[in-house]
Design a protein around this motif. Structure first.
Motif: not given
Length: 247
Positions: A91, A93-95, A98, A141-142
């Motif tokens: 999570e 890495r998602w944040d 973005v 994410g990307y």
């Protein structure tokens, strides 16, 4: 406004960003070369900033205006990749993805908008990737952020039209950069393949032309969009995908 044109290029220490900074400098632009760890020997004037923060994005635009007295273009290029199945995707890495790939372009545009309008021929360019148009597995994410940035580009183009600001995006396929090279081991694990097969069987598989783009090719496209011949391109991406989306 006449005079030497000024650009901010983020992610300018390597790869596509470095090539764009070098091309613009060669074309006579003054460039603020922004990176988390800038290359003091690279093209443009180095500037260190953490673009995952609001403060970092504000500092970039303020620094360009303080050093050069104007700002004519912003190239939002900084990025990184994380490869993992969705149920294992971290999570944090998602944040971070973005924040850097989507929120930073928004913040740079918000802060730079008055200066770009004052330029009389302001440009905002997002390096969005072919993954702004299509998806690949293990890149939640990307891909989500790159799709979002194309939506942002459309909104900015509509808002910028009456103020003399053109807004566009570049959507290249895989480019020979450290970002792509660093993915190979992650892709090998995700796809259960040996590393030597990843380039041909995974990365280049969707493309009609089986090669990597060179950073200089993307920089040439950026120079077109930021130059006098690119004024008609706004609200749309320029796709450099070697036939990926033709299928």
């Amino acid at each position: 406004m006449s005079g030497v044109r000024v650009a901010v290029v983020s992610g300018a220490a390597s790869g596509i960003g470095r090539a764009i900074a070098q091309r613009l400098q060669g074309d006579g632009w003054r460039v603020l070369a922004v990176d988390l760890r800038p290359d003091e020997a690279g093209p443009g004037e180095p500037f260190a900033a953490d673009l995952t923060t609001r403060e970092g994005n504000r500092e970039v635009v303020d620094a360009a205006l303080a050093r050069f007295g104007r700002l004519d273009a912003v190239v939002a290029n900084a990025g990184f990749q994380h490869v993992a199945p969705v149920e294992e995707f971290p999570e944090d890495r998602w944040d971070a993805l973005v924040a850097l790939l989507l929120t930073s372009p928004f913040l740079l545009a918000k802060r730079a908008w008055p200066a770009l309008a004052e330029s009389g021929d302001g440009r905002f360019l997002a390096v969005a990737s072919v993954h702004g148009l299509v998806a690949s597995p293990f890149k939640a994410g990307y891909v989500a952020a790159k799709h979002g940035v194309l939506g942002l580009v459309k909104v900015l183009a509509l808002e910028g039209a009456s103020r003399g600001i053109s807004v566009s995006a570049l959507c290249p396929a895989y480019v020979r950069t450290p970002l792509v090279e660093a993915q190979i081991s992650d892709q090998a694990r995700a796809h259960c393949l040996p590393e030597q097969r990843v380039l041909e069987d995974v990365l280049l598989a969707p493309q009609a032309v089986k090669r990597l783009l060179e950073p200089e090719e993307v920089a040439a496209a950026a120079a077109f969009l930021l130059g006098p011949d690119g004024r008609a391109v706004t609200g749309a991406p320029l796709v450099l995908d070697l036939g990926w989306t033709a299928r």
